[in-house]
Design an enzyme around this catalytic site. Structure first.
Site, PDB file in Angstrom:
ATOM      1  N   ARG A 148       2.194  20.020 -46.788  1.00 38.75           N
ATOM      2  CA  ARG A 148       1.990  20.976 -45.677  1.00 38.75           C
ATOM      3  C   ARG A 148       1.299  22.233 -46.183  1.00 38.75           C
ATOM      4  O   ARG A 148       0.387  22.761 -45.569  1.00 38.75           O
ATOM      5  CB  ARG A 148       3.320  21.321 -45.031  1.00 38.75           C
ATOM      6  N   ASP A 177       1.193  13.702 -46.579  1.00 45.37           N
ATOM      7  CA  ASP A 177       1.713  13.880 -45.228  1.00 45.37           C
ATOM      8  C   ASP A 177       0.529  13.961 -44.274  1.00 45.37           C
ATOM      9  O   ASP A 177      -0.623  13.852 -44.696  1.00 45.37           O
ATOM     10  CB  ASP A 177       2.624  15.128 -45.142  1.00 45.37           C
ATOM     11  N   HIS A 248       3.670   9.768 -40.954  1.00 47.10           N
ATOM     12  CA  HIS A 248       3.220  10.933 -41.738  1.00 47.10           C
ATOM     13  C   HIS A 248       1.954  10.615 -42.536  1.00 47.10           C
ATOM     14  O   HIS A 248       1.826  11.003 -43.696  1.00 47.10           O
ATOM     15  CB  HIS A 248       4.340  11.402 -42.674  1.00 47.10           C
ATOM     16  N   ASP A 314      10.125   7.982 -42.977  1.00 47.91           N
ATOM     17  CA  ASP A 314      10.727   8.828 -41.936  1.00 47.91           C
ATOM     18  C   ASP A 314       9.804   8.980 -40.736  1.00 47.91           C
ATOM     19  O   ASP A 314       8.583   8.851 -40.850  1.00 47.91           O
ATOM     20  CB  ASP A 314      11.046  10.213 -42.504  1.00 47.91           C
ATOM     21  N   GLU A 315      10.414   9.267 -39.612  1.00 42.45           N
ATOM     22  CA  GLU A 315       9.710   9.724 -38.412  1.00 42.45           C
ATOM     23  C   GLU A 315       8.428   8.938 -38.150  1.00 42.45           C
ATOM     24  O   GLU A 315       7.340   9.508 -38.110  1.00 42.45           O
ATOM     25  CB  GLU A 315       9.392  11.224 -38.544  1.00 42.45           C
ATOM     26  N   TRP A 381      19.080  12.235 -44.745  1.00 37.44           N
ATOM     27  CA  TRP A 381      18.652  13.583 -44.332  1.00 37.44           C
ATOM     28  C   TRP A 381      19.113  13.964 -42.930  1.00 37.44           C
ATOM     29  O   TRP A 381      19.296  15.134 -42.634  1.00 37.44           O
ATOM     30  CB  TRP A 381      17.136  13.744 -44.469  1.00 37.44           C
ATOM     31  N   TYR A 406      18.717  21.903 -46.104  1.00 35.28           N
ATOM     32  CA  TYR A 406      17.298  22.073 -45.795  1.00 35.28           C
ATOM     33  C   TYR A 406      16.956  23.544 -45.971  1.00 35.28           C
ATOM     34  O   TYR A 406      17.335  24.391 -45.158  1.00 35.28           O
ATOM     35  CB  TYR A 406      16.987  21.564 -44.383  1.00 35.28           C
ATOM     36  N   ASP A 408      14.209  24.996 -45.730  1.00 29.86           N
ATOM     37  CA  ASP A 408      13.217  25.590 -44.820  1.00 29.86           C
ATOM     38  C   ASP A 408      13.913  26.221 -43.615  1.00 29.86           C
ATOM     39  O   ASP A 408      13.304  27.017 -42.902  1.00 29.86           O
ATOM     40  CB  ASP A 408      12.170  24.567 -44.373  1.00 29.86           C
ATOM     41  N   TRP A 456      10.746  21.917 -47.250  1.00 30.49           N
ATOM     42  CA  TRP A 456       9.571  21.567 -46.439  1.00 30.49           C
ATOM     43  C   TRP A 456       8.788  22.835 -46.204  1.00 30.49           C
ATOM     44  O   TRP A 456       9.371  23.884 -45.903  1.00 30.49           O
ATOM     45  CB  TRP A 456      10.020  20.944 -45.117  1.00 30.49           C
ATOM     46  N   THR A 457       7.461  22.750 -46.306  1.00 26.48           N
ATOM     47  CA  THR A 457       6.697  23.997 -46.419  1.00 26.48           C
ATOM     48  C   THR A 457       5.787  24.308 -45.235  1.00 26.48           C
ATOM     49  O   THR A 457       4.799  25.012 -45.396  1.00 26.48           O
ATOM     50  CB  THR A 457       5.850  23.972 -47.713  1.00 26.48           C
ATOM     51  N   GLU A 458       6.139  23.792 -44.040  1.00 29.19           N
ATOM     52  CA  GLU A 458       5.296  24.124 -42.892  1.00 29.19           C
ATOM     53  C   GLU A 458       5.082  25.640 -42.778  1.00 29.19           C
ATOM     54  O   GLU A 458       3.984  26.101 -42.456  1.00 29.19           O
ATOM     55  CB  GLU A 458       5.940  23.648 -41.581  1.00 29.19           C
TER      56      GLU A 458
HETATM   57  C1  TNX Z   1      11.850  16.485 -40.936  1.00 33.82           C
HETATM   58  S1  TNX Z   1      13.168  15.393 -43.428  1.00 33.82           S
HETATM   59  C2  TNX Z   1      10.947  15.868 -41.779  1.00 33.82           C
HETATM   60  C3  TNX Z   1       9.836  16.657 -42.334  1.00 33.82           C
HETATM   61  C4  TNX Z   1       9.815  18.050 -41.810  1.00 33.82           C
HETATM   62  C5  TNX Z   1      11.223  18.605 -41.768  1.00 33.82           C
HETATM   63  C6  TNX Z   1      11.305  20.045 -41.346  1.00 33.82           C
HETATM   64  C7  TNX Z   1      12.100  14.354 -43.127  1.00 33.82           C
HETATM   65  C8  TNX Z   1      12.275  13.105 -43.823  1.00 33.82           C
HETATM   66  N1  TNX Z   1      11.104  14.606 -42.257  1.00 33.82           N
HETATM   67  O1  TNX Z   1       8.631  15.988 -42.107  1.00 33.82           O
HETATM   68  O2  TNX Z   1       9.006  18.816 -42.636  1.00 33.82           O
HETATM   69  O3  TNX Z   1      11.978  17.826 -40.881  1.00 33.82           O
HETATM   70  O4  TNX Z   1      12.616  20.529 -41.486  1.00 33.82           O
END
Ligand code: TNX
Length: 541
Positions: A148, A177, A248, A314-315, A381, A406, A408, A456-458
């Site tokens: 990020r 990412d 991602h 993830d996600e 997580w 976390y 961040d 996490w560095t957004e």
């Molecule tokens: C979730 S933790 C994410 C990251 C984001 C973060 C922000 C994870 C596996 N995925 O992509 O940066 O939340 O807190």
């Protein structure tokens, strides 16, 4: 001076002190020569003392430092004795001696953490004492997201030093990412030519109307990576690389559009993502994608000797797979129930691939959905639940629930905190984090390898911002991961805060831009231009 962080198992102090002088010698046995080199280098910087080499342990007698292996101790266990014979650090392995050397540096006082001595004429004393110490967990990690916001190599090396000072030993390197690809891959040069730069960046959280209209990016060459891995190894830190698939991945798709779901969207129109959140543009589950990433992982394995390789997982939104004829055909062909099955097939492919090469896969807890590949480990997580399920199913777990670790997330309520994230995770919250949930039986709990804090560095565009979010909470986390603390309710947080007073002086000497206990300094605040809902529910999901 014994206000150590993380707290050791036991300290027995006596009257008297060892005084290190320009005549003091440093002896290291063959196995601990590397630790000796490290210790001489940092102490020479901070104290100006030459610590000339001793040929045998006796040379370090009286006013010197001896380092050696004691095979009776565990590999990361150490004993530090300071008495009339000088200072002797023994460990079961070089790692144990190294952690003992870190303790010695703390015992010398904050100025031992400087890069050059303040003056030449001062005395350096270590009280007579015996410290016996060993870590609670073998995985004491920090995850750093360099995708990020890119952190130039020097900053990464500095973080490895900060980790070592806190006895942390696993650096989880989040290298890819949607917003950037940060590792040179020789066979796919566009990953960094295209994927490492974005044209602009969302300011603050994703609902903010503001942008920083300037390009951001950078990447590590393979030699940079080798240097980072070797620098970490000198500090007894393992680097676990993460290449995030199948979500991602927009930066990779921007570089190689054929990696995306080309029958759903025009992937040639995608660029490296310039905002935050969960991205719908995921990898296509095709043979071409698998071969491409096998090539990526082949180069990754050459660079990183770690047992574990992180594949993200993830996600990964499934909308494009639902709409893609190619993905649907693959589901039918493989006899899978649905798109979750496809994700687990994708992860399972790399699990088998890594296992065949003598490595182990680790992924975020979403890899549990649709069935977890055998042998895989989980970074839990989204709370403890994934970790509990994984441990019960016999998988190893690294506990890193966002509710506790976390970094961040903001560390105090109020408008002065410079992050747009609503959740508050205070220093005390982190100190009361327990990596092993009570739901697990002792047998299941053995699968908890340890824990890591995630950065996490957004919203951290430079190293001062990263420092602010990481510290002081990383010090509390280090104690949770290293020290044998009692159950959360019984933890002595007042005692910890007392020791933190001494630790802040060390962080000052190291030049860490931590969050001061009284709140952010003016330059650490951020003008209210982020469009951030203050203290509301989390705006970033
Ligand atoms: C979730 S933790 C994410 C990251 C984001 C973060 C922000 C994870 C596996 N995925 O992509 O940066 O939340 O807190």
């Amino acid at each position: 001076m014994t206000e150590l962080i993380p707290a050791p198992r036991s300290v027995v102090a006596g009257p008297g002190e060892v005084r290190l002088t320009e005549h003091s010698r440093l002896y290291a046995d063959t196995a601990t020569e590397g630790v000796g080199h490290w210790l001489r280098t940092v102490l020479r910087q901070g104290t100006g003392l030459p610590l000339r080499e001793g040929r045998e342990l006796e040379d370090a007698g009286g006013d010197g430092v001896g380092l050696r292996i004691d095979p009776e101790l565990g590999p990361e266990e150490y004993r530090l004795v300071s008495n009339g014979d000088g200072i002797l650090i023994e460990g079961g392995g070089p790692a144990g001696v190294f952690w003992g050397a870190q303790t010695l540096r703390q015992l010398l006082g904050p100025d031992a953490f400087r890069r050059a001595p303040l003056r030449r004429d001062r005395a350096w004393a270590v009280p007579y004492l015996t410290i016996e110490d060993a870590p609670r967990f073998r995985w004491r990690g920090l995850m750093l997201d360099v995708a990020r916001h890119f952190m130039p190599k020097e900053g990464v090396l500095r973080y490895l030093d900060l980790m070592a000072a806190h006895k942390l030993n696993v650096f989880h390197f989040h290298l890819t990412d949607d917003q950037g690809w940060r590792i040179e891959i020789k066979r796919h040069p566009r990953l960094t030519e295209i994927g490492s730069w974005r044209a602009r960046t969302k300011t603050g959280h994703r609902a903010s109307p503001l942008w920083e209209e300037k390009p951001h990016g950078g990447y590590y060459t393979q030699d940079d990576i080798r240097e980072i891995v070797s620098y970490a190894a000198e500090r007894h830190i393992t680097v676990v690389p993460e290449i995030d698939v199948p979500g991602h991945s927009q930066a990779a798709i921007a570089a190689y559009p054929e990696l995306g779901n080309t029958d759903v969207i025009d992937t040639t129109a995608l660029s490296v993502w310039d905002t935050w959140g969960i991205n719908p543009n995921v990898l296509a589950p095709t043979d071409n994608t698998l071969r491409f990433y096998e090539g990526v992982f082949e180069e990754v394995l050459e660079l990183f000797p770690s047992e574990f390789v992180h594949v993200g997982g993830d996600e990964c939104p499934k909308d494009q797979w639902r709409r893609s004829a190619t993905a649907q055909a693959r589901i039918r062909e493989l006899g899978l129930a649905d798109e979750d099955g496809l994700q687990s097939w994708f992860i399972g492919h790399f699990d088998a691939w890594l296992t065949a090469r003598g490595r182990r896969l680790i992924g975020w807890d979403e890899i549990l959905e649709g069935g977890l590949a055998e042998g895989a480990a989980v970074s839990s997580w989204r709370g403890y639940a994934g970790g509990i399920a994984a441990a019960r199913a016999g998988h190893d777990v690294v506990m890193c629930p966002e509710q506790q670790v976390y970094l961040d997330h903001r560390q105090a309520p109020g408008p002065e905190e410079p992050v747009p994230i609503g959740w508050v995770r205070t220093l005390e919250d982190v100190y009361r984090f327990e990596p092993v949930p009570p739901e697990l039986t002792p047998e299941e709990a053995r699968h908890v390898l340890g824990s890591q804090a995630n950065l996490w560095t957004e919203v951290m565009e430079d190293h001062a911002r990263v420092d602010y979010q990481a510290f002081p909470r990383l010090a509390a986390f280090a104690e949770v991961a290293w020290s044998a603390l009692p159950a959360p309710a019984e933890r002595d947080s007042a005692g910890f805060e007392h020791r933190m007073a001494a630790h802040y002086r060390r962080l000052d000497a190291l030049g860490v831009a931590y969050r001061p206990p009284a709140g952010p300094l003016p330059w650490q605040r951020r003008p209210g231009v982020l469009g951030r809902p203050i203290d509301g529910p989390p705006p970033n999901r």
